[in-house]
Design a protein around this motif. Structure first.
Motif, mmCIF file in Angstrom:
data_model
loop_
_atom_site.group_PDB
_atom_site.id
_atom_site.type_symbol
_atom_site.label_atom_id
_atom_site.label_comp_id
_atom_site.label_asym_id
_atom_site.label_seq_id
_atom_site.Cartn_x
_atom_site.Cartn_y
_atom_site.Cartn_z
ATOM 1 N N GLY A 127 -7.302 -2.249 3.445
ATOM 2 C CA GLY A 127 -6.661 -3.526 3.727
ATOM 3 C C GLY A 127 -6.266 -4.250 2.451
ATOM 4 N N SER A 128 -6.632 -5.524 2.364
ATOM 5 C CA SER A 128 -6.294 -6.339 1.196
ATOM 6 C C SER A 128 -7.439 -6.394 0.196
ATOM 7 N N GLY A 129 -8.480 -5.578 0.385
ATOM 8 C CA GLY A 129 -9.577 -5.556 -0.573
ATOM 9 C C GLY A 129 -10.726 -6.471 -0.222
ATOM 10 N N SER A 130 -10.921 -6.772 1.055
ATOM 11 C CA SER A 130 -12.077 -7.564 1.477
ATOM 12 C C SER A 130 -13.325 -6.683 1.423
ATOM 13 N N GLY A 150 -12.577 -19.436 -0.348
ATOM 14 C CA GLY A 150 -11.626 -19.824 0.682
ATOM 15 C C GLY A 150 -11.501 -18.755 1.743
ATOM 16 N N ALA A 151 -11.181 -19.150 2.958
ATOM 17 C CA ALA A 151 -11.016 -18.185 4.047
ATOM 18 C C ALA A 151 -9.812 -17.311 3.768
ATOM 19 N N ILE A 152 -9.915 -16.057 4.044
ATOM 20 C CA ILE A 152 -8.847 -15.108 3.777
ATOM 21 C C ILE A 152 -8.261 -14.647 5.099
ATOM 22 N N ALA A 153 -6.999 -14.872 5.246
ATOM 23 C CA ALA A 153 -6.335 -14.486 6.488
ATOM 24 C C ALA A 153 -5.876 -13.042 6.390
ATOM 25 N N GLY A 154 -5.666 -12.430 7.548
ATOM 26 C CA GLY A 154 -5.099 -11.091 7.572
ATOM 27 C C GLY A 154 -6.052 -10.015 7.111
ATOM 28 N N SER A 155 -7.297 -10.009 7.602
ATOM 29 C CA SER A 155 -8.253 -8.973 7.235
ATOM 30 C C SER A 155 -7.775 -7.635 7.797
ATOM 31 N N PRO A 156 -8.211 -6.505 7.163
ATOM 32 C CA PRO A 156 -7.741 -5.197 7.617
ATOM 33 C C PRO A 156 -8.148 -4.928 9.049
ATOM 34 N N LYS A 157 -7.332 -4.109 9.715
ATOM 35 C CA LYS A 157 -7.595 -3.837 11.124
ATOM 36 C C LYS A 157 -8.918 -3.104 11.286
ATOM 37 N N GLU A 158 -9.545 -3.318 12.420
ATOM 38 C CA GLU A 158 -10.848 -2.731 12.657
ATOM 39 C C GLU A 158 -10.732 -1.220 12.744
ATOM 40 N N LEU A 159 -11.679 -0.548 12.069
ATOM 41 C CA LEU A 159 -11.668 0.901 12.061
ATOM 42 C C LEU A 159 -12.661 1.418 13.076
ATOM 43 N N GLY A 160 -12.296 2.490 13.774
ATOM 44 C CA GLY A 160 -13.178 3.040 14.791
ATOM 45 C C GLY A 160 -14.005 4.182 14.248
ATOM 46 N N GLY A 161 -14.887 4.719 15.087
ATOM 47 C CA GLY A 161 -15.670 5.888 14.729
ATOM 48 C C GLY A 161 -16.746 5.587 13.712
ATOM 49 N N ALA A 162 -17.058 6.618 12.916
ATOM 50 C CA ALA A 162 -18.170 6.514 11.977
ATOM 51 C C ALA A 162 -17.900 5.541 10.856
ATOM 52 N N PHE A 163 -16.640 5.170 10.630
ATOM 53 C CA PHE A 163 -16.303 4.303 9.518
ATOM 54 C C PHE A 163 -16.100 2.856 9.929
ATOM 55 N N LEU A 187 -12.455 -0.032 -10.120
ATOM 56 C CA LEU A 187 -11.957 -1.271 -9.525
ATOM 57 C C LEU A 187 -12.220 -2.499 -10.403
ATOM 58 N N HIS A 188 -13.111 -2.366 -11.383
ATOM 59 C CA HIS A 188 -13.518 -3.516 -12.190
ATOM 60 C C HIS A 188 -12.371 -4.037 -13.059
ATOM 61 N N GLU A 189 -12.155 -5.352 -13.014
ATOM 62 C CA GLU A 189 -11.125 -6.032 -13.807
ATOM 63 C C GLU A 189 -9.726 -5.467 -13.549
ATOM 64 N N ARG A 190 -9.491 -5.073 -12.310
ATOM 65 C CA ARG A 190 -8.171 -4.614 -11.907
ATOM 66 C C ARG A 190 -7.598 -5.567 -10.869
ATOM 67 N N VAL A 191 -6.294 -5.481 -10.687
ATOM 68 C CA VAL A 191 -5.614 -6.247 -9.648
ATOM 69 C C VAL A 191 -5.412 -5.313 -8.461
ATOM 70 N N LEU A 192 -6.011 -5.647 -7.318
ATOM 71 C CA LEU A 192 -5.943 -4.798 -6.134
ATOM 72 C C LEU A 192 -4.786 -5.233 -5.249
ATOM 73 N N LEU A 193 -3.895 -4.297 -4.955
ATOM 74 C CA LEU A 193 -2.729 -4.582 -4.118
ATOM 75 C C LEU A 193 -2.849 -3.818 -2.808
ATOM 76 N N PRO A 194 -2.537 -4.452 -1.678
ATOM 77 C CA PRO A 194 -2.548 -3.739 -0.395
ATOM 78 C C PRO A 194 -1.536 -2.600 -0.404
ATOM 79 N N GLY A 195 -1.857 -1.535 0.304
ATOM 80 C CA GLY A 195 -0.970 -0.382 0.312
ATOM 81 C C GLY A 195 0.360 -0.642 0.994
ATOM 82 N N ASN A 196 0.423 -1.655 1.877
ATOM 83 C CA ASN A 196 1.663 -1.922 2.611
ATOM 84 C C ASN A 196 2.540 -2.967 1.929
ATOM 85 N N ILE A 197 2.191 -3.369 0.706
ATOM 86 C CA ILE A 197 2.971 -4.389 0.012
ATOM 87 C C ILE A 197 4.238 -3.765 -0.560
ATOM 88 N N GLN A 198 5.306 -4.521 -0.620
ATOM 89 C CA GLN A 198 6.554 -4.052 -1.209
ATOM 90 C C GLN A 198 6.553 -4.392 -2.692
#
Length: 294
Positions: free
Chosen positions: A238-241, A93-106, A194-205
């Motif tokens: 971001g959200s782990g994309s 399924g399409a995932i909304a809210g992808s992490p913001k674009e990073l500049g520079g070498a990354f 990261l294997h078999e873990r639940v990934l949470l965004p850093g900005n989540i409450q």
């Protein structure tokens, strides 16, 4: 009720798998996570198969939705009976809210695997063959499956199962001496983390209590998971994309002295890529050359 939860957690630990790990495997097989919980009061969310079979991973045999009872109820359905699979199916399924674009070498670059150019282990022809060799590190040790908390196709916050494969490409001078053992070990360790873990965004409450993590969602829903199975991602992930994970792995590897020790003075550039089960690949490249030589 508290005693029931404790017994269920101990039973799961005795079996070698935690409840979130079991739920993650079901999600990777295409099951849907529900907002309905174990009827025995174990605070474990139910999962539902494509055929509508409800399963509870509470490890309580008296629960009518326990894995044992669900297997008996769906004995005529082969897919529901295969409780743990080594061939996970990712959510497409399409995932909304992808992490913001990073500049520079990354800055990650997303491309379809179908159109990605073939990567040779070592080049022996072409314009750059006389001065540069390219090597790719990839394989089963760099694959991982996880569960992400992200917005699904309905724009609701959901737990989405996903599988990923990481690889690293390195370009270096034909006369240079390159050592990749440290890099291989570091990349494998990151994938296992990261294997078999639940990934949470850093900005989540979220809130923590008694070893549990509670995530409150808009609309009144919430997720409660053992803290030991949670990985809180830094903002750049971001959200782990695929884009976010490629940026995360690149930063972790570049910050590891053990990973970089064998590349020092030899590598011209390094590219970290992460591909998801939907066929999308994101790459992050870092050049080790000076501006004058690039």
């Amino acid at each position: 009720r508290s005693d029931s939860r404790t017994r269920a957690r101990r039973a799961a630990g005795a079996m070698g798998e935690t409840q979130p790990a079991k739920i993650a495997k079901y999600l990777l097989k295409g099951y849907c996570l529900l907002n309905d919980y174990c009827p025995k009061g174990n605070s474990v969310p139910l999962v539902r198969s494509r055929e509508g079979v409800l399963i509870c991973c509470c490890s309580d045999p008296t629960c009518k939705y326990s894995e044992e009872n669900a297997a008996q109820a769906s004995s005529g359905r082969a897919t529901a009976k295969a409780a743990v699979s080594q061939s996970p199916v990712s959510s497409t399924g399409a995932i909304a809210g992808s992490p913001k674009e990073l500049g520079g070498a990354f800055a990650p670059q997303t491309r379809s695997l179908a159109s990605a150019p073939a990567v040779a282990g070592a080049s022996g022809s072409g314009a750059r063959a006389s001065s540069e060799v390219e090597i790719t590190l990839q394989g089963a040790a760099f694959r991982f499956g996880c569960v992400r908390l992200a917005a699904g196709s309905s724009h609701r916050v959901q737990l989405l199962g996903a599988s990923f494969a990481a690889k690293v490409r390195i370009g270096y001078g034909a006369s240079a001496c390159l050592e990749t053992e440290g890099l291989r070990a570091a990349l494998g360790a990151e994938c296992r983390r990261l294997h078999e873990r639940v990934l949470l965004p850093g900005n989540i409450q979220l809130s923590r209590a008694a070893g549990q993590v509670v995530v409150a969602c808009s609309g009144g829903g919430r997720f409660e998971l053992p803290e030991i199975d949670i990985v809180v991602l830094p903002d750049l992930a971001g959200s782990g994309s695929a884009e976010g994970l490629a940026s995360l792995l690149a930063e972790r590897l570049l910050g590891s002295s053990d990973a970089m020790a064998g590349l020092a003075g030899a590598a011209a550039w390094m590219e970290v890529s992460v591909a998801d089960g939907a066929g999308e690949e994101a790459s992050v490249r870092r050049s080790f050359l000076t501006e004058g030589r690039a």
